[in-house]
Design an enzyme around this catalytic site. Structure first.
Site, PDB file in Angstrom:
ATOM      1  N   ASN A 189       0.850  -1.089  -0.047  1.00  0.00           N
ATOM      2  CA  ASN A 189       0.051   0.049  -0.070  1.00  0.00           C
ATOM      3  C   ASN A 189       0.883   1.252   0.038  1.00  0.00           C
ATOM      4  O   ASN A 189       1.891   1.275   0.656  1.00  0.00           O
ATOM      5  CB  ASN A 189      -0.902   0.261   1.333  1.00  0.00           C
ATOM      6  CG  ASN A 189      -1.781  -0.936   1.141  1.00  0.00           C
ATOM      7  OD1 ASN A 189      -2.320  -1.609   0.425  1.00  0.00           O
ATOM      8  ND2 ASN A 189      -2.247  -1.520   2.645  1.00  0.00           N
ATOM      9  N   ALA A 238       4.180  -5.738   2.461  1.00  0.00           N
ATOM     10  CA  ALA A 238       5.504  -5.139   1.809  1.00  0.00           C
ATOM     11  C   ALA A 238       6.357  -4.845   2.923  1.00  0.00           C
ATOM     12  O   ALA A 238       7.651  -4.987   3.070  1.00  0.00           O
ATOM     13  CB  ALA A 238       5.036  -3.803   1.122  1.00  0.00           C
ATOM     14  N   GLU A 251      -4.778  -9.174   4.078  1.00  0.00           N
ATOM     15  CA  GLU A 251      -5.268  -7.693   3.269  1.00  0.00           C
ATOM     16  C   GLU A 251      -5.428  -8.219   1.875  1.00  0.00           C
ATOM     17  O   GLU A 251      -5.598  -7.221   0.995  1.00  0.00           O
ATOM     18  CB  GLU A 251      -4.312  -6.629   3.552  1.00  0.00           C
ATOM     19  CG  GLU A 251      -4.375  -5.938   4.577  1.00  0.00           C
ATOM     20  CD  GLU A 251      -3.325  -4.633   5.019  1.00  0.00           C
ATOM     21  OE1 GLU A 251      -3.860  -3.798   5.722  1.00  0.00           O
ATOM     22  OE2 GLU A 251      -2.518  -4.657   4.175  1.00  0.00           O
ATOM     23  N   GLY A 267       4.409  -4.052  14.394  1.00  0.00           N
ATOM     24  CA  GLY A 267       3.867  -5.523  14.391  1.00  0.00           C
ATOM     25  C   GLY A 267       4.343  -6.310  13.150  1.00  0.00           C
ATOM     26  O   GLY A 267       4.379  -7.367  13.063  1.00  0.00           O
ATOM     27  N   ASP A 268       4.560  -5.609  12.041  1.00  0.00           N
ATOM     28  CA  ASP A 268       4.975  -6.282  10.743  1.00  0.00           C
ATOM     29  C   ASP A 268       6.334  -6.340  11.054  1.00  0.00           C
ATOM     30  O   ASP A 268       6.903  -7.740  10.516  1.00  0.00           O
ATOM     31  CB  ASP A 268       4.636  -5.234   9.553  1.00  0.00           C
ATOM     32  CG  ASP A 268       3.300  -4.884   9.371  1.00  0.00           C
ATOM     33  OD1 ASP A 268       2.357  -5.821   9.668  1.00  0.00           O
ATOM     34  OD2 ASP A 268       2.998  -3.871   8.849  1.00  0.00           O
TER      35      ASP A 268
HETATM   36  O1  RIB Z   1       0.534  -2.787   9.755  1.00  0.00           O
HETATM   37  C1  RIB Z   1       0.742  -1.363   9.134  1.00  0.00           C
HETATM   38  C2  RIB Z   1       0.155  -1.603   7.987  1.00  0.00           C
HETATM   39  O2  RIB Z   1      -1.264  -1.859   7.703  1.00  0.00           O
HETATM   40  C3  RIB Z   1       0.321  -0.007   7.134  1.00  0.00           C
HETATM   41  O3  RIB Z   1       1.534   0.078   6.330  1.00  0.00           O
HETATM   42  C4  RIB Z   1      -0.908   0.096   6.320  1.00  0.00           C
HETATM   43  O4  RIB Z   1      -0.766   0.202   4.748  1.00  0.00           O
HETATM   44  C5  RIB Z   1      -1.787  -1.164   6.636  1.00  0.00           C
HETATM   45  O5  RIB Z   1      -1.603  -2.010   5.708  1.00  0.00           O
END
Ligand code: RIB
Length: 282
Positions: free
Chosen positions: A15, A46, A138, A228-229
């Site tokens: 995104n 990403a 997502e 979190g990612d």
């Molecule tokens: O986890 C954060 C992400 O959640 C953001 O970068 C946004 O694009 C959503 O996907």
């Protein structure tokens, strides 16, 4: 002896994050004034791909972007972080966009327009090359399930929370969720599930029974978007290297905390050396 590479495939969203900081998040129906507008690369998939590469993984991103400026923003970020894009599909839809408000406390609100993320295709993927495949929610659930069924080892980050089917849960080696998401999933069905508690760390469960808990280091967070990612990416890289869930957990809480020290979800994810230094006993 040099550490062996963890080969990671990330199937997920990309995104453009449109971010505005504000004092307090608006309530439903309220209009508020915020600060400067930021346009930065994001998307859970990403973000996880870039963080896994920064932590030493050899990473391929499997996703889709549009033929537009935001798609180029994502491509530039993949190139900067040395994430492979052989399986990045060019969609006729616009690149996914996330509208994000972040308040002073670090709490955020996110709404995603998926766009090209609905066009992710798994055609022609050599699944054997990946030690571990990660996906999030997502993109279309049927694509996530097909990836799970093809992967040697599969980690699902069930965010944002949606209906996680029994078929999908059955394919998970590791499930990673936050404490809100955990309330709507039966953790007993998965070999390892990890629940994150923000600045309070994380816990790992084996078929629903807690086996280890890790506290997060205290840091002065400036931006929690994407933390979190980074946690998911860090856990996946160490899991791919064959480390125990406990070691993966301790590593991931440090990486997630360090990710809050820089703005933007892909701004400057921590590298392995930085995480290692924090893990050393003082
Ligand atoms: O986890 C954060 C992400 O959640 C953001 O970068 C946004 O694009 C959503 O996907």
């Amino acid at each position: 002896m040099p550490e062996r590479f963890a080969s990671i495939g990330v199937v997920g969203s990309a995104n453009a994050d449109v971010i505005v900081h504000c004092h307090t998040l608006p309530r439903p129906g309220e209009t508020i004034l915020g600060g400067e507008l930021l346009l930065v690369p994001g998307g859970k998939g990403a973000n996880q791909a870039c963080a896994a590469a920064a932590l030493g993984g050899s990473v391929e991103f499997i996703g889709a972007v549009g033929n537009d400026g935001n798609g180029q923003l994502l491509r530039d970020s993949f190139a900067k972080h040395e994430v492979g894009t052989s399986y990045l599909h060019l969609s006729s839809q616009p690149t996914g966009t996330a509208l994000i408000a972040v308040e002073d406390s670090g709490e955020n609100l996110i709404v995603v327009a998926p766009g090209a993320n609905n066009d992710v295709s798994l055609d022609g993927i050599n699944w054997n090359k990946f030690d571990v495949v990660i996906a999030q929610m997502e993109i279309k659930p049927e694509v996530v399930l097909a990836a799970a069924q093809s992967a040697k080892k599969f980690i699902l980050n069930a965010a944002p929370i949606s209906d996680v089917s029994d078929d999908l849960l059955r394919e998970c080696d590791v499930l990673i969720v936050n404490e809100t998401e955990a309330q709507s999933i039966n953790l007993n069905r998965v070999p390892y599930s990890v629940v994150t508690y923000g600045k309070n760390g994380a816990a790992c469960f084996e078929y629903g029974t807690e086996i280890v808990r890790a506290a997060a280091p205290r840091v002065e967070a400036i931006d929690t978007v994407g933390a979190g990612d980074t946690f998911v990416a860090a856990f996946a890289v160490r899991f791919a290297l064959g480390e125990s869930p406990a070691d993966c957990l301790h590593y991931a809480v440090v990486a997630g905390a360090l990710a809050t020290l820089n703005p933007g979800a892909q701004g400057a994810p921590p590298n392995h050396e930085e995480v290692r230094q924090w893990l050393q006993p003082a």
